[in-house]
Design an enzyme around this catalytic site. Structure first.
Site, short mmCIF file in Angstrom:
data_model
loop_
_atom_site.label_atom_id
_atom_site.label_comp_id
_atom_site.label_asym_id
_atom_site.label_seq_id
_atom_site.Cartn_x
_atom_site.Cartn_y
_atom_site.Cartn_z
N GLY A 169 -15.36 48.37 41.04
CA GLY A 169 -14.04 47.76 41.07
C GLY A 169 -13.92 46.62 42.04
CD GLU A 170 -12.57 46.72 46.29
OE1 GLU A 170 -12.45 45.59 46.83
OE2 GLU A 170 -11.58 47.40 45.92
#
Length: 386
Positions: free
Chosen positions: A28-29
């Site tokens: 996600g990052e």
């Protein structure tokens, strides 16, 4: 000086679900690749004090560089760096709590575990309560589903896919409750199929039994009608049914529960019920043994060879009740009529009639119709049908 022990973080990092959760966070990052531990906000690679990328000096410390990039047409500045995009102030807090000596990949992993622990989600991660853990951590990582910071987020479905791809497992679904033996047995059917001696004392209907104490509170003398023991069981049930039926009819209650609620909340309804029960008292006493007892007492004095009725104490009680009233009526009607108002005369006559009715209920209890009713109730006759 560190205030927390990093040993617990090292142990948690060995858990397969924790490792899978960290890989989901990195996805996600935007740091899922092999060089994700070197990534700074905006995609640049971090470098150490020597200014050269790809050296051991790169991980000497958090870079603490404020970088500005446009996101959705708006400029955003951040010091985020590393696989979990730690802000410089966040990393400084972790160093203060756990004493991390550098920004190496291992310490970055341990720092992420520390943040999960700080959000009280580590137990959820270990146990496989995935969505619970995500909801607790989405204020720490802006890319998680449900994060409130307005940045792009991954969907819960995509987060699950990444978690599962790296070996993450879920808490087993709670098994459906298996029915117990008590759930499978129909008490009424069991009672019908089981041959057991019937108890001598018949149980009162539960709804009738539930409302009866409140009715006794309204009319305390009802308590004298009810007693225990097999000899009085059927009598108690019959009297209770008469009482409850009269009470429901008095206020139009559809069932015992409505009766109980209404008399508890409405004094006027309670008064109406009280009056209805009083109006049934003659019938209740007959069921409860009052008139039946009177018949037995009368019969004892009328049997062949028995003393005459004038030996019956009830005869003298009746005389003591009636004679003064007759004398009073004579005085009211014939001797001193002017001394009594019309209303008072009505009251006196009403009282006389009430006493006559009470005495008559006793002495006329041996009439043919009453005796016939006793025989029918005792089983020596049959009630007419239709």
């Amino acid at each position: 000086m560190s205030t927390k022990d990093p040993i617990a973080l090292i142990a948690a990092l060995q858990d397969p679900n924790v490792q899978a959760f960290l890989r989901m966070l990195r996805h996600g990052e935007g740091t899922a690749g092999d060089d994700g531990y070197r990534v700074m906000f905006g995609g640049a690679d971090l470098v150490g004090l020597d200014g050269l990328p790809g050296t051991a000096d790169d991980f000497a410390d958090h870079p603490r560089q404020l970088i500005t990039r446009k996101l959705g047409g708006k400029p955003i500045s951040s010091t985020a760096a590393g696989a979990y995009q730690f802000l410089s102030k966040t990393w400084d807090g972790l160093v203060r709590d756990y004493g991390f000596a550098d920004f190496t990949p291992t310490n970055q992993d341990l720092g992420a575990v520390a943040l999960i622990l700080g959000r009280k989600a580590l137990d959820d991660v270990k146990a496989g309560r995935f969505e619970d853990a995500v909801r607790k951590c989405n204020r720490e990582w802006a890319s998680l589903p449900g994060s409130p910071y307005g940045q792009p987020v991954v969907t819960m479905e995509r987060a699950r896919q990444e978690y599962e791809a790296h070996g993450g497992t879920y808490a087993p679904a709670a098994p459906e409750a298996r029915p117990t033996l008590a759930d499978l047995i129909n008490p009424e059917a069991l009672a019908a199929d089981t041959i057991t001696p019937q108890p001598k004392e018949q149980p009162m209907a539960p709804f009738v039994a539930a409302v009866l104490p409140s009715l006794i509170d309204l009319v305390p003398k009802l308590g004298r009608l009810f007693s225990s023991g097999s000899e009085t069981s059927e009598r108690n049930i019959k009297a209770a049914e008469i009482v409850v039926a009269a009470a429901k009819e008095a206020i139009g209650a559809r069932n015992e529960q409505e009766l109980l609620e209404t008399i508890g909340a409405d004094p006027a309804a309670a008064a109406a019920v009280r009056n209805a029960i009083e109006a049934q008292w003659f019938k209740l006493e007959e069921v409860g043994g009052g008139i039946a007892g009177a018949r037995e007492a009368n019969a004892a004095y009328l049997q062949p060879g028995a003393p005459g009725f004038w030996h019956n104490p009830a005869f003298w009680v009746s005389a003591l009740l009636l004679l003064p009233l007759y004398g009073l009526v004579v005085d009211v009607l014939f001797i001193h009529p002017d001394n009594y108002s019309g209303e008072l005369r009505v009251q006196i006559v009403t009282a006389l009639l009430a006493v006559i009715a009470m005495v008559g209920a006793y002495w006329l209890g041996t009439s043919f119709s009453s005796q016939r009713k006793t025989e029918l109730q005792a089983g020596r006759g049959k009630l007419p049908m239709g």
